[in-house]
Structure formats: C-alpha cells, structure tokens
Design a protein around this motif. Structure first.
Motif, PDB file in Angstrom:
ATOM      1  N   ALA A 214       0.831  -1.201   0.000  1.00  0.00           N
ATOM      2  CA  ALA A 214       0.000   0.000   0.000  1.00  0.00           C
ATOM      3  C   ALA A 214       0.866   1.251   0.000  1.00  0.00           C
ATOM      4  CB  ALA A 214      -0.927  -0.004   1.218  1.00  0.00           C
ATOM      5  N   ALA A 215       1.928   1.247   0.799  1.00  0.00           N
ATOM      6  CA  ALA A 215       2.839   2.392   0.836  1.00  0.00           C
ATOM      7  C   ALA A 215       3.522   2.583  -0.513  1.00  0.00           C
ATOM      8  CB  ALA A 215       3.877   2.199   1.931  1.00  0.00           C
ATOM      9  N   CYS A 216       3.954   1.487  -1.111  1.00  0.00           N
ATOM     10  CA  CYS A 216       4.624   1.573  -2.418  1.00  0.00           C
ATOM     11  C   CYS A 216       3.663   2.052  -3.499  1.00  0.00           C
ATOM     12  CB  CYS A 216       5.232   0.223  -2.781  1.00  0.00           C
ATOM     13  SG  CYS A 216       6.602  -0.273  -1.707  1.00  0.00           S
ATOM     14  N   ASP A 217       2.394   1.661  -3.398  1.00  0.00           N
ATOM     15  CA  ASP A 217       1.386   2.146  -4.342  1.00  0.00           C
ATOM     16  C   ASP A 217       1.228   3.661  -4.229  1.00  0.00           C
ATOM     17  OD1 ASP A 217       0.886  -0.378  -5.294  1.00  0.00           O
ATOM     18  OD2 ASP A 217      -0.955  -0.673  -4.142  1.00  0.00           O
ATOM     19  N   GLU A 218       1.170   4.154  -2.984  1.00  0.00           N
ATOM     20  CA  GLU A 218       1.017   5.598  -2.778  1.00  0.00           C
ATOM     21  C   GLU A 218       2.234   6.354  -3.295  1.00  0.00           C
ATOM     22  OE1 GLU A 218      -1.727   7.029  -1.901  1.00  0.00           O
ATOM     23  OE2 GLU A 218      -2.743   5.119  -1.530  1.00  0.00           O
ATOM     24  N   ALA A 219       3.423   5.805  -3.064  1.00  0.00           N
ATOM     25  CA  ALA A 219       4.649   6.449  -3.535  1.00  0.00           C
ATOM     26  C   ALA A 219       4.694   6.464  -5.061  1.00  0.00           C
ATOM     27  CB  ALA A 219       5.865   5.724  -2.979  1.00  0.00           C
ATOM     28  N   GLU A 220       4.294   5.349  -5.676  1.00  0.00           N
ATOM     29  CA  GLU A 220       4.286   5.284  -7.140  1.00  0.00           C
ATOM     30  C   GLU A 220       3.323   6.311  -7.717  1.00  0.00           C
ATOM     31  OE1 GLU A 220       3.679   2.058 -10.779  1.00  0.00           O
ATOM     32  OE2 GLU A 220       3.168   1.487  -8.729  1.00  0.00           O
ATOM     33  N   ALA A 221       2.169   6.473  -7.058  1.00  0.00           N
ATOM     34  CA  ALA A 221       1.195   7.453  -7.538  1.00  0.00           C
ATOM     35  C   ALA A 221       1.757   8.867  -7.466  1.00  0.00           C
ATOM     36  CB  ALA A 221      -0.088   7.352  -6.708  1.00  0.00           C
ATOM     37  N   ALA A 222       2.614   9.105  -6.471  1.00  0.00           N
ATOM     38  CA  ALA A 222       3.212  10.435  -6.290  1.00  0.00           C
ATOM     39  C   ALA A 222       4.559  10.577  -6.996  1.00  0.00           C
ATOM     40  CB  ALA A 222       3.378  10.719  -4.803  1.00  0.00           C
ATOM     41  N   ASN A 223       5.018   9.499  -7.642  1.00  0.00           N
ATOM     42  CA  ASN A 223       6.305   9.493  -8.355  1.00  0.00           C
ATOM     43  C   ASN A 223       7.484   9.786  -7.432  1.00  0.00           C
ATOM     44  OD1 ASN A 223       5.338   8.951 -11.062  1.00  0.00           O
ATOM     45  ND2 ASN A 223       4.476  11.019 -11.037  1.00  0.00           N
ATOM     46  N   ILE A 224       7.458   9.165  -6.253  1.00  0.00           N
ATOM     47  CA  ILE A 224       8.589   9.276  -5.333  1.00  0.00           C
ATOM     48  C   ILE A 224       9.005   7.871  -4.892  1.00  0.00           C
ATOM     49  CG2 ILE A 224       7.949  11.579  -4.505  1.00  0.00           C
ATOM     50  CD1 ILE A 224       6.827  10.267  -1.978  1.00  0.00           C
ATOM     51  N   PRO A 225      10.261   7.682  -4.486  1.00  0.00           N
ATOM     52  CA  PRO A 225      10.736   6.361  -4.072  1.00  0.00           C
ATOM     53  C   PRO A 225      10.422   6.037  -2.612  1.00  0.00           C
ATOM     54  CG  PRO A 225      12.568   7.906  -4.161  1.00  0.00           C
ATOM     55  CD  PRO A 225      11.355   8.652  -4.631  1.00  0.00           C
ATOM     56  N   VAL A 226      10.637   4.769  -2.258  1.00  0.00           N
ATOM     57  CA  VAL A 226      10.435   4.281  -0.894  1.00  0.00           C
ATOM     58  C   VAL A 226      11.725   3.667  -0.382  1.00  0.00           C
ATOM     59  CG1 VAL A 226       9.124   2.713   0.590  1.00  0.00           C
ATOM     60  CG2 VAL A 226       8.005   3.798  -1.374  1.00  0.00           C
ATOM     61  N   MET A 227      12.139   4.085   0.813  1.00  0.00           N
ATOM     62  CA  MET A 227      13.293   3.482   1.469  1.00  0.00           C
ATOM     63  C   MET A 227      12.790   2.623   2.623  1.00  0.00           C
ATOM     64  SD  MET A 227      14.733   6.981   3.332  1.00  0.00           S
ATOM     65  CE  MET A 227      16.312   6.290   3.792  1.00  0.00           C
ATOM     66  N   ALA A 228      13.460   1.489   2.861  1.00  0.00           N
ATOM     67  CA  ALA A 228      12.996   0.555   3.889  1.00  0.00           C
ATOM     68  C   ALA A 228      14.137   0.149   4.809  1.00  0.00           C
ATOM     69  CB  ALA A 228      12.378  -0.686   3.253  1.00  0.00           C
ATOM     70  N   HIS A 229      13.980   0.431   6.097  1.00  0.00           N
ATOM     71  CA  HIS A 229      14.906  -0.055   7.118  1.00  0.00           C
ATOM     72  C   HIS A 229      14.721  -1.562   7.240  1.00  0.00           C
ATOM     73  CE1 HIS A 229      16.497  -0.369  11.356  1.00  0.00           C
ATOM     74  NE2 HIS A 229      15.596  -1.333  11.364  1.00  0.00           N
ATOM     75  N   ALA A 230      15.792  -2.322   7.010  1.00  0.00           N
ATOM     76  CA  ALA A 230      15.688  -3.783   7.085  1.00  0.00           C
ATOM     77  C   ALA A 230      17.057  -4.382   7.363  1.00  0.00           C
ATOM     78  CB  ALA A 230      15.121  -4.347   5.789  1.00  0.00           C
ATOM     79  N   TYR A 231      17.087  -5.429   8.177  1.00  0.00           N
ATOM     80  CA  TYR A 231      18.347  -6.101   8.498  1.00  0.00           C
ATOM     81  C   TYR A 231      18.460  -7.496   7.903  1.00  0.00           C
ATOM     82  CZ  TYR A 231      19.933  -2.564  11.813  1.00  0.00           C
ATOM     83  OH  TYR A 231      20.384  -1.397  12.373  1.00  0.00           O
ATOM     84  N   THR A 232      17.472  -8.345   8.132  1.00  0.00           N
ATOM     85  CA  THR A 232      17.599  -9.747   7.753  1.00  0.00           C
ATOM     86  C   THR A 232      17.207  -9.990   6.302  1.00  0.00           C
ATOM     87  OG1 THR A 232      15.322 -10.312   8.378  1.00  0.00           O
ATOM     88  CG2 THR A 232      17.015 -10.423  10.111  1.00  0.00           C
ATOM     89  N   GLY A 233      17.692 -11.109   5.777  1.00  0.00           N
ATOM     90  CA  GLY A 233      17.336 -11.487   4.423  1.00  0.00           C
ATOM     91  C   GLY A 233      15.842 -11.618   4.240  1.00  0.00           C
ATOM     92  N   ARG A 234      15.170 -12.189   5.213  1.00  0.00           N
ATOM     93  CA  ARG A 234      13.718 -12.376   5.123  1.00  0.00           C
ATOM     94  C   ARG A 234      12.999 -11.027   5.018  1.00  0.00           C
ATOM     95  NH1 ARG A 234       9.601 -14.373   9.665  1.00  0.00           N
ATOM     96  NH2 ARG A 234      11.165 -13.392  10.984  1.00  0.00           N
ATOM     97  N   ALA A 235      13.376 -10.074   5.872  1.00  0.00           N
ATOM     98  CA  ALA A 235      12.746  -8.754   5.835  1.00  0.00           C
ATOM     99  C   ALA A 235      13.052  -8.037   4.529  1.00  0.00           C
ATOM    100  CB  ALA A 235      13.223  -7.921   7.025  1.00  0.00           C
ATOM    101  N   ILE A 236      14.272  -8.201   4.041  1.00  0.00           N
ATOM    102  CA  ILE A 236      14.686  -7.527   2.808  1.00  0.00           C
ATOM    103  C   ILE A 236      13.908  -8.048   1.605  1.00  0.00           C
ATOM    104  CG2 ILE A 236      16.614  -7.285   1.182  1.00  0.00           C
ATOM    105  CD1 ILE A 236      18.459  -7.244   3.698  1.00  0.00           C
ATOM    106  N   VAL A 237      13.813  -9.366   1.478  1.00  0.00           N
ATOM    107  CA  VAL A 237      13.160  -9.957   0.309  1.00  0.00           C
ATOM    108  C   VAL A 237      11.690  -9.566   0.250  1.00  0.00           C
ATOM    109  CG1 VAL A 237      12.427 -12.124  -0.754  1.00  0.00           C
ATOM    110  CG2 VAL A 237      14.785 -11.863   0.050  1.00  0.00           C
ATOM    111  N   ARG A 238      10.990  -9.642   1.378  1.00  0.00           N
ATOM    112  CA  ARG A 238       9.552  -9.329   1.344  1.00  0.00           C
ATOM    113  C   ARG A 238       9.322  -7.849   1.020  1.00  0.00           C
ATOM    114  NH1 ARG A 238       7.220  -8.027   6.463  1.00  0.00           N
ATOM    115  NH2 ARG A 238       5.439  -9.405   6.155  1.00  0.00           N
ATOM    116  N   ALA A 239      10.213  -6.967   1.503  1.00  0.00           N
ATOM    117  CA  ALA A 239      10.065  -5.538   1.201  1.00  0.00           C
ATOM    118  C   ALA A 239      10.347  -5.257  -0.274  1.00  0.00           C
ATOM    119  CB  ALA A 239      10.995  -4.721   2.082  1.00  0.00           C
ATOM    120  N   LEU A 240      11.387  -5.890  -0.817  1.00  0.00           N
ATOM    121  CA  LEU A 240      11.708  -5.692  -2.229  1.00  0.00           C
ATOM    122  C   LEU A 240      10.594  -6.216  -3.131  1.00  0.00           C
ATOM    123  CD1 LEU A 240      15.484  -6.708  -2.198  1.00  0.00           C
ATOM    124  CD2 LEU A 240      14.580  -4.399  -2.594  1.00  0.00           C
TER     125      LEU A 240
END
Length: 410
Positions: A214-240
């Motif tokens: 949902a956050a990425c959809d809102e950012a795409e609509a506004a033409n801005i990027p999203v940064m995500a604080h993440a440490y583990t591989g599991r958290a990184i993959v699901r966010a990407l």
C-alpha cells in the motif's frame, strides 16, 4: 547573470573513473555551463576566477541516509524536546555536513519541509535536503519509542517528530498521503526491528506485505521512491518484492536477499559508520545502555554484507545514519567501505548512484555541462585513496552548492 570560472582544475570524471587535467569549469547562474580546457572563452567580462592550482575538482557528495534532527541518540528524549530547539541544533548539524563536502543528503526520518525550505532560501547553511517527514512504523516497531511499561501514544501527523505509528492498510495509506501532502521527496518504512527502539527484536519482520504494498502504491502514484529499514534477508526480500526502492542497512542479508536486489535492480544503502560509532561512544552520545547492547547483533555482520553485495554487483549508495555528536564521523564510511570496495566505487555510491536513487541523475553527481554546480575542490588523490577523507578540515578546500560557495579555504 553571475559567473565563476575554475581554472587549472584536475576534474574527476566519476563515470569513467579518470582525471581530466588542465580543465576549466565555467559556472553560470548555479549550473555548470562548460567543462573544457578553453572554457574561459565562454565567460563574460565580469567572471570571478578561482585558480584550483591542479587540485581535484569533483562533484559534491551525497549521503543517502542521515537524520538531521537527531540531535541525540536517545530518540525517546528527542520526542520530548521542543521542535524549535531541535531545528536550531539541526542547523548546526547541517552546517557540519557541508564542511565535510556533502551537498545533497536524504533524511530518513525527522526532517520536514521547513528545514528544506530554510536551506533553499539560504537562511541556514547546509546541503540540499531530501526528506520523508515521519518514518512509518507498526505498533511496537522501530519507530515506536514506548517502553514495555508505557501505554499512551501521543502523536499526530502535523507535529514534528521522528516517526509515526500506523497499523493496517487504511492507516498506512493515510500516513503516506499526509507525508506526501507535506512535500515528502520519498517515504520511509520500518520493515524490521532495529537498535534504537525499545521493544522490538533485530530479527523481526514488521508490517504485513499488504501494508508495504500500500505504501509503495502511494509512492508510485506520487512518483517518489520508498526506502525501507531492514536487516535480515527475510525482511529484505519481502520488502523488495512489495516494491520498495532501497534497503537501508542490510547487515544481516543473505544470498537470497542479494539475488533479489540484483534481479529487481534495486539499491542497498549500507551504513557501517553508525555501528562503529555506537560501539565506541553510543552511550556517551545518549543512547540508553540497554539499547546500545543491540548494536553488537549487527556490528560485525555489516562488513560481510558489504562484501556479499559487492561481489554480486548490487547497486549501492553511500549512507551513514549517524546520530547527534557522532555525525562528525560522516566521512569514516569511506575508510570502512575501503576494506571491501575501491575508492572510485565508494565515490560513485556518493555521487552517480545516489543521484540515480534520488531520481536526480540529470542534475547532480557529475562535473558535467547542464548539471547543478555542486562542486568540491579537494587536495589529494581521491581516485586511488580514501586517505584525503580522513582529514577533511585540511583537504576539502572549497564547497559549492548550486553555484554558491559555502566553504572556502586559502
């Protein structure tokens, strides 16, 4: 029309990874008008000349992960501090960043349009400021600074502060839209646990995939990027997979996370310097001792993650994440990354790659005609050594942002 001509410059071509000696660079009305040995021929009669004397002339640096309002490493205390006082101290921190050669920084939670406007208007001295407003977190996530015995959550979207707690898709959309309304140049999501938050675990995942999407959809609509604080591989993959543009920190990433970064052509923003600083002086800088202990869960892993990402060809951007008095270590990231990366690759992460992530690739990151005149004059061989960045008070001779000299030394 205002003009400044740099003569006898050793221009660093960041893209080619090479010097171009004997160059002149003409700056006109805040932009680079010409880069050539005979650029002086295009200058007007009233041009101001600066003799670089063979020193390196290069693009201003970018830091892709800062906290300009983090005047202390104790975020809970920061939230109880008057915004007016925080703003004044933030001005001091921003000034220091300029003196270290940074002309564009991307804030990861806390800065707002007011600081960005003050910088644009020249009311305070500092780099160009990209901001997300509040970092967004789930209840009990990395921006929820309540201790386990606290229950009340006093927050509103209109007030200053580091983060905002939101749960569920509808709250996420509302929070994103509020930050976008206030001029955010990007959004920041906390998708895993962190060091500075009191009730979460480093290895947790945060936000549901639907909330992140949902956050990425809102950012795409506004033409801005999203940064995500993440440490583990599991958290990184699901966010990407949900659509974020950059992963911040990534100390505990694994081969699956690296492969996903490469496959989706996204960015990693390692921040090795904050962990080094927290380990040596975090408590002194204000971080509660019980939280500072968490840094050792990720400290040693950062270099390994950098090596994995470098070997795989992951796109990387320079970031530091430093807090309070520790921000004086902003250039230490060069030395830490140099254990794995070549100096030119670190420079690219702080110039061209940062520009790509910021969606400013046609404006910053190169000494090139038409680009904004964000320029440094530096003593030393920055192409082959990170040593000049260990003593910026001596080596950084001039800092220019959009054609205006911010720092000048004889």
């Amino acid at each position: 029309m205002s003009e400044i001509l740099f003569r006898n410059a050793r221009v660093l071509d960041v893209v080619e990874g090479a010097y171009r000696d004997g160059q002149s660079v003409l700056v006109r009305d805040g932009r680079i008008a010409a880069v050539a040995a005979d650029a002086h021929q295009q200058a007007g009669a009233g041009v101001e000349e600066i003799d670089v004397k063979g020193r390196v002339l290069m693009p201003g640096l970018c830091d892709g992960h800062v906290h300009v309002t983090a005047i202390t490493a104790d975020f809970a205390a920061l939230m109880r501090t008057a915004p007016s006082y925080v703003a004044i101290k933030a001005g001091e921190l921003l000034n220091g960043m300029t003196r270290r050669g940074f002309t564009t920084v991307r804030d990861a939670g806390g800065a707002d349009w007011g600081l960005a406007r003050a910088l644009r208007e020249g009311r305070i001295v500092g780099p160009r400021l990209l901001f997300c407003g509040h970092a967004l977190s789930q209840t009990g996530g990395h921006s929820d600074m309540r201790g386990p015995g606290e229950h009340s959550l006093d927050q509103c979207m209109c007030c200053a502060g580091f983060g905002h707690v939101c749960d569920g898709v509808s709250e996420m959309r509302r929070a994103c839209r509020e930050e976008i309304r206030k001029g955010a140049t990007h959004l920041k999501l906390m998708v895993s646990g962190g060091v500075a938050s009191p009730t979460d675990r480093i290895d947790s995942t945060q936000f549901s995939v639907d909330e992140i999407r949902a956050a990425c959809d809102e950012a795409e609509a506004a033409n801005i990027p999203v940064m995500a604080h993440a440490y583990t591989g599991r958290a990184i993959v699901r966010a990407l997979e949900a659509g974020v543009d950059s992963i911040e920190h990534g100390n505990l990433l694994d081969e699956a996370a690296v492969a996903t970064l490469v496959r989706l052509d996204r960015w990693l923003v390692p921040t090795l310097s904050i962990y080094e600083a927290l380990a040596s002086e975090g408590v002194e800088a204000g971080m509660p001792p019980e939280l500072n202990k968490k840094v050792y869960d990720v400290l040693e892993a950062g270099a390994h993650a950098l090596a994995l990402a470098t070997k795989a060809g992951v796109k990387m951007v320079y970031g530091t994440d430093l807090l309070g008095v520790m921000q004086r270590h902003q250039l230490n990231e060069f030395a830490l990354r140099a254990k794995v990366q070549q100096p030119i690759d670190i420079i690219r992460s702080a110039t061209t790659e940062a520009a790509n992530l910021f969606r400013m690739s046609g404006s910053i990151g190169q000494v090139r005609e038409g680009f904004l005149a964000d320029l440094l004059v530096v003593d030393g061989d920055v192409l082959h050594s990170v040593e000049p960045w260990t003593r910026p008070e001596e080596t950084i001779r001039l800092v220019m942002k959009e054609g205006a000299v911010q720092v000048a030394k004889g």
